[in-house]
Structure formats: C-alpha cells, structure tokens
Design an enzyme around this catalytic site. Structure first.
Site, PDB file in Angstrom:
ATOM      1  CG  HIS A 226      33.690 -33.698   8.168  1.00 34.25           C
ATOM      2  ND1 HIS A 226      34.791 -33.004   8.568  1.00 34.25           N
ATOM      3  CD2 HIS A 226      34.091 -34.493   7.141  1.00 34.25           C
ATOM      4  CE1 HIS A 226      35.827 -33.345   7.810  1.00 34.25           C
ATOM      5  NE2 HIS A 226      35.430 -34.248   6.939  1.00 34.25           N
TER       6      HIS A 226
HETATM    7  C1  UD1 Z   1      34.446 -36.214   2.149  1.00 32.44           C
HETATM    8  C2  UD1 Z   1      35.802 -36.899   2.175  1.00 32.44           C
HETATM    9  C3  UD1 Z   1      36.671 -36.320   3.284  1.00 32.44           C
HETATM   10  C4  UD1 Z   1      36.673 -34.804   3.296  1.00 32.44           C
HETATM   11  C5  UD1 Z   1      35.226 -34.296   3.304  1.00 32.44           C
HETATM   12  C6  UD1 Z   1      35.147 -32.789   3.301  1.00 32.44           C
HETATM   13  C7  UD1 Z   1      35.750 -39.245   1.423  1.00 32.44           C
HETATM   14  C8  UD1 Z   1      35.883 -40.658   1.845  1.00 32.44           C
HETATM   15  N1  UD1 Z   1      35.688 -38.323   2.416  1.00 32.44           N
HETATM   16  O1  UD1 Z   1      33.718 -36.620   3.279  1.00 32.44           O
HETATM   17  O2  UD1 Z   1      38.003 -36.791   3.092  1.00 32.44           O
HETATM   18  O3  UD1 Z   1      37.348 -34.321   4.449  1.00 32.44           O
HETATM   19  O4  UD1 Z   1      34.563 -34.812   2.151  1.00 32.44           O
HETATM   20  O5  UD1 Z   1      33.840 -32.307   3.449  1.00 32.44           O
HETATM   21  O6  UD1 Z   1      35.733 -38.967   0.250  1.00 32.44           O
HETATM   22  N2  UD1 Z   1      26.221 -34.494   1.713  1.00 32.44           N
HETATM   23  C9  UD1 Z   1      25.248 -33.565   1.400  1.00 32.44           C
HETATM   24  N3  UD1 Z   1      25.537 -32.579   0.503  1.00 32.44           N
HETATM   25  C10 UD1 Z   1      26.759 -32.490  -0.099  1.00 32.44           C
HETATM   26  C11 UD1 Z   1      27.729 -33.456   0.210  1.00 32.44           C
HETATM   27  C12 UD1 Z   1      27.461 -34.442   1.106  1.00 32.44           C
HETATM   28  O7  UD1 Z   1      24.139 -33.605   1.898  1.00 32.44           O
HETATM   29  O8  UD1 Z   1      26.970 -31.561  -0.901  1.00 32.44           O
HETATM   30  C13 UD1 Z   1      25.938 -35.545   2.712  1.00 32.44           C
HETATM   31  C14 UD1 Z   1      25.421 -36.825   2.143  1.00 32.44           C
HETATM   32  O9  UD1 Z   1      24.348 -37.219   2.934  1.00 32.44           O
HETATM   33  C15 UD1 Z   1      26.557 -37.810   2.319  1.00 32.44           C
HETATM   34  C16 UD1 Z   1      27.357 -37.240   3.457  1.00 32.44           C
HETATM   35  O10 UD1 Z   1      27.133 -35.819   3.430  1.00 32.44           O
HETATM   36  O11 UD1 Z   1      26.102 -39.079   2.578  1.00 32.44           O
HETATM   37  C17 UD1 Z   1      28.813 -37.504   3.318  1.00 32.44           C
HETATM   38  O12 UD1 Z   1      29.287 -37.167   2.028  1.00 32.44           O
HETATM   39  P1  UD1 Z   1      30.498 -37.958   1.366  1.00 32.44           P
HETATM   40  O13 UD1 Z   1      30.592 -37.612  -0.062  1.00 32.44           O
HETATM   41  O14 UD1 Z   1      30.426 -39.379   1.740  1.00 32.44           O
HETATM   42  O15 UD1 Z   1      31.805 -37.417   2.024  1.00 32.44           O
HETATM   43  P2  UD1 Z   1      32.133 -36.494   3.260  1.00 32.44           P
HETATM   44  O16 UD1 Z   1      31.690 -37.048   4.548  1.00 32.44           O
HETATM   45  O17 UD1 Z   1      31.723 -35.108   2.946  1.00 32.44           O
END
Ligand code: UD1
Length: 387
Positions: A226
C-alpha cells in the site's frame, strides 16, 4: 501577557497543578487502521488504571467499515466519542482540515494530554494543533526512522517527535535515533504496543477462525502492498509480475488489497494469474490467523513485518528500508526493496526451509519489543508525569 510556555517533560516539576487524586483526562487521536490496533491495549490499560478519563477521537482518515469499524468491534475498543469525518484528500488538505477541527475540539475541552500514535497524517495534525495551544502531547511509537524523507510517514514521525513532550519508544533502535536528535531526555523504551495486541488476541483469533482457513498451514503466502512508493507507479506492476511468477512456482498468494492499491489495479489493464488471489482488507483477527498460518509474508507494511516476526512467520519486506531493523538483525525478515533478483533469492531461501527462526528468536524479540506490557508501562508513565 508574557508568552507562557507549556511545561515540557524536562521541567515536569512545573506540572503540578492537579491534585494527585483527580483523574487525568487523556484524548487519544486515531484515524487509520494501524492506529486502532495500537489504541486497543492502551484503552484497556487506561480503563484498568481507574485514574484516567479517556476520550477517543477518530479523525475519519480511514472510513470504510473494513478499514475502521471492524477494528473497534473485534478489538473491543469503546466506540469513538468524536468522529471528525475528514476522509481522503491530498496530504496538505487532509492534515489542514484535521488541524482546524482538532484545534476547536482541544480549545473547548482542554484535555490534560493529547496521545498520538504512529506516523499518519492524523498523528501530525493532532500533535501540531495541540502543541500550539500549549496542551501536552505524548507520542506512542516514537523514535522510528526510515531515513527516507520521501516517505510522508517519515516527515510525520520527525515533526511529531520534535513537537511532543513525552515519547514512548518501541525499540532500543528508536532510543538511539532519538538520542541522535537530542530527544532522548523526553523518551522511554516502553516496548511495542503491537506486541501487546498480538499476545492478547492470538488465542481468540485462532479459536474463532481456524475453520475458515481455505489453504493448509504453510501452503500459502500473504501479500500486502500500500505504500505510495510501490503503488503509485509502474513499480506496482513489475513487483506483481515477479510475485506472480514466484507464486506459480512455490505457493499461492492471498493479497488483501488496500483500497489505494485496489483502485489502481482496477483502473489498469494489468492482470494476474490465479496464483495471486486479491481479497478485501482483512479484519484484525483474520489477519493474525492469516499471518500465523502463512508460509511467508510479503509486505511493505510496517506493522505486518512485526506481526510476522511475533507469530513465527518469515517475512520479505518490499521496501528499500525499514524502521524495524531489529527484525532484519534477528534474521526473520529480509529487506529486498523492488529488486526482482533479491526478491526471487529471498523467496527461494524461505522455500528451502531457511526461515531464520530458532530457539533464541523469542528471547531476542522480547528484549527488543518488550514482553507484551508496553501499554501498562505507558499508562504508568503518563500518570507519573502528567497527573
Ligand atoms: C495511511 C498512513 C500510513 C499507514 C496506512 C495504513 C498517512 C500519510 N499514511 O496511509 O502511514 O501505514 O494509512 O493503512 O497518513 N481509502 C479508502 N477507504 C478508506 C481509507 C482510504 O478507500 O477507508 C483510500 C482513499 O482513496 C485514499 C487512499 O485509500 O485516497 C489512501 O488513504 P490515506 O488516508 O491517504 O492513507 P493510507 O494510504 O491508507
């Protein structure tokens, strides 16, 4: 009025406004999947102390049920008292929106301590918002460094450690890192709350889930990816191509895909053989069983590297660096980055039976990550320092 500096750890003698008998109001800030796992043992230890009023504030960074609600349910964490419902956005927007709402909440409730966890945007937002209005901040899982400033998490870690009053450090390496940044004075080696969580939940997980296991033990591998460095470019496809070939030769891979990774794969024309099975993100207890029974874990997650070590499963880390160098030194984790040659050699090493685990491993893990009492140590220290 002169500028009033909030007391930092080293001038804790100034911090004696409260009578010792009153309860300490601590607000835990969580928002993303790994933080819910870290919160669980802390929340249990706080409740047992009888001396802490604990508020749980969820930023809403992760919002899908299988990324959030299921963790609260399975880990028996009380429902969040507040949910800011921030959701996804660019780093600056997500962090900024959180800060604005957190500041309002902190101003109106004035908790004694804001407790932040790990390295996400929720961690940084809460730390900055609280520290600027002179509310004490303590950081669980402090001191970790990848020394790669291109990782957003690394920026979050460094900034949070420097702005926090008290640092709870999972490993001796973390203490060394903080010493190098002149922060050791505010830090203690508490051990790792994720070890607490594994030890507390593994028996329950195994008793509930064994019947649902589709593959025989050790006859499948578990894959997660991820990190933006692996998912947001063609690196994802080249890694998956090599992994697919290896899976066909050695053992099938189960791939619980993070929403970020799934979206990218769905938008592409890339296809995988049946040797890699993409599934929804696993809930915590399912994940523990899947890790324990796997023959190998392949991952770019921080938490999973340790869970594999704690559960006796060899790990291959698909990153150029790791914050959990102890797992490499102990010999149960191999760091291969995105180099296909190294990846193939690492898979073959494990497939040949060279897993790195022996009778010394458990002792070594205890000495680095603690024996499962990190949350208790953190609770005792918070009461000692801030009450
Ligand atoms: C975040 C943390 C990372 C952690 C990870 C665990 C930051 C910078 N990164 O990354 O340290 O290891 O979480 O999972 O805070 N999305 C969904 N549903 C959800 C959550 C996210 O669809 O419930 C999708 C969204 O499209 C989003 C992408 O995942 O754009 C990334 O989500 P984001 O909140 O940016 O952080 P993670 O990549 O999950």
């Amino acid at each position: 009025m002169p500028f009033m500096r909030r007391p930092m750890f080293h001038d804790v003698q100034l911090h004696q406004a409260k009578p010792v008998s009153s309860s300490l109001h601590i607000v835990s800030i969580v928002g993303a999947r790994p933080q819910f796992v870290k919160l669980a043992p802390i929340s249990r230890a706080f409740a047992a102390s009888g001396s802490i009023r604990h508020t749980i504030l969820h930023t809403g960074q992760h919002y899908d049920d299988n990324m959030s609600t299921v963790f609260f349910d399975e880990l028996k964490i009380p429902k969040a008292d507040v949910n800011l419902e921030i959701g996804s956005a660019s780093h600056a927007s997500q962090t900024g929106r959180m800060m604005e709402k957190l500041e309002q909440w902190f101003e109106s409730h004035r908790p004694d301590v804001v407790l932040v966890y790990g390295d996400t945007n929720s961690t940084l937002a809460a730390c900055l918002a609280a520290t600027k209005i002179h509310i004490a901040v303590a950081h669980v899982e402090a001191g970790l460094r990848s020394f790669n400033r291109k990782m957003p998490e690394e920026i979050n870690r460094v900034a949070t450690d420097h702005c926090s009053d008290r640092l709870y450090v999972p490993t001796p390496t973390g203490m060394v890192n903080l010493h190098a940044e002149n922060l050791a004075q505010r830090a203690i080696h508490s051990g790792d709350v994720m070890r607490d969580a594994v030890q507390h939940n593994i028996e329950l997980a195994l008793s509930r889930r064994t019947k649902t296991q589709k593959h025989n033990d050790n006859e499948y591998g578990l894959l997660t990816l991820h990190r933006p460095s692996n998912t947001d470019s063609d690196v994802l496809f080249s890694l998956l191509k090599v992994l697919d070939t290896q899976a066909q030769k050695t053992m099938p891979l189960i791939f619980p895909a993070h929403p970020r990774t799934r979206t990218i794969l769905e938008k592409s024309s890339f296809s995988l053989s049946s040797a890699i099975e993409i599934v929804e993100p696993l809930a915590y207890l399912d994940m523990l069983v899947a890790v324990k029974n796997a023959g190998i874990v392949l991952t770019d997650s921080g938490g999973l590297q340790k869970e594999a070590a704690f559960l006796g499963t060899p790990c291959i880390t698909l990153r150029e660096e790791t914050e959990w160098t102890e797992t490499i030194d102990i010999g149960v984790n191999q760091l291969v980055g995105t180099d296909s040659g190294k990846l193939v050699a690492a898979v073959e090493k494990v497939a040949s039976g060279n897993t790195g685990f022996d009778e010394q491993t458990e002792l070594a893990l205890d000495s680095h990550f603690g024996g499962g009492d990190a949350a208790q140590k953190i609770t005792d220290d918070l009461l000692r320092i801030f009450r």
